[in-house]
Design an enzyme around this catalytic site. Structure first.
Site, PDB file in Angstrom:
ATOM      1  N   PRO A   1      -3.974  -8.033 -14.046  1.00 49.25           N
ATOM      2  CA  PRO A   1      -3.741  -6.582 -13.759  1.00 49.25           C
ATOM      3  C   PRO A   1      -3.166  -6.448 -12.425  1.00 49.25           C
ATOM      4  CG  PRO A   1      -6.083  -6.969 -14.459  1.00 49.25           C
ATOM      5  CD  PRO A   1      -5.518  -8.505 -14.207  1.00 49.25           C
ATOM      6  N   HIS A   2      -2.072  -5.577 -12.391  1.00 45.76           N
ATOM      7  CA  HIS A   2      -1.178  -5.428 -11.126  1.00 45.76           C
ATOM      8  C   HIS A   2      -0.560  -3.913 -11.066  1.00 45.76           C
ATOM      9  CE1 HIS A   2       1.343  -6.825 -14.314  1.00 45.76           C
ATOM     10  NE2 HIS A   2       2.457  -6.013 -13.515  1.00 45.76           N
TER      11      HIS A   2
END
Length: 153
Positions: A64-65
């Site tokens: 996740p970014h």
């Protein structure tokens, strides 16, 4: 440590979490503890990115970014899950390693370089297995620090 991102011991954990929303909340908390970031803003940014499509990378890894204001360089938080969970990864495998990445708002190439560095890290089979086998967060952090030092060399 990696020239592409910063990692702190407070941003590394081993946890039992039931699902993707709980993982994103836990990541937001780790970013708050390690770098004093606003947990709600971080969670909103991670959830917004996840709505575009799963960040399940494959081979049991998710990344996740997002980009957020208020940081000078990319920062990473890591959770090794005691029981892998469904993350809607492209390969359909449940996820046991989660690397959260936050980059400055206007960090185009820098953000991509940080994602690539994390990707290289987990593609190394020996590193991948050692991260999954780490008995506690302190060992996990040490393994990550040593692996990213090698990546930087």
């Amino acid at each position: 440590m990696s020239p592409f991102f910063t990692l702190a011991p407070e941003a590394v954990s081993i946890a039992t979490l039931p699902d993707k929303p709980a993982v994103l909340r836990a990541l937001a908390g780790q970013f708050t503890r390690a770098w004093g970031l606003d947990s709600g803003a971080v969670l909103d940014a991670l959830e917004e990115r996840e709505q575009l499509g799963s960040t399940g990378f494959g081979r049991g890894v998710a990344m996740p970014h997002s980009r957020i204001p208020g940081i000078a360089r990319p920062v990473v938080a890591v959770i090794r899950l005691k029981q892998p969970i469904d993350f809607a990864a492209a390969d359909g495998m449940p996820v046991g390693l989660v690397f959260g990445l936050l980059s400055p708002t206007n960090s185009g190439a820098t953000h991509l370089h940080a994602l690539a560095a994390l990707s290289r890290l987990v593609r190394d089979e020996r590193v991948h297995e050692s991260l999954l086998d780490a008995p506690d967060a302190e060992v996990l952090y040490g393994l990550l620090a040593n692996a990213t030092d090698r990546d930087a060399a």
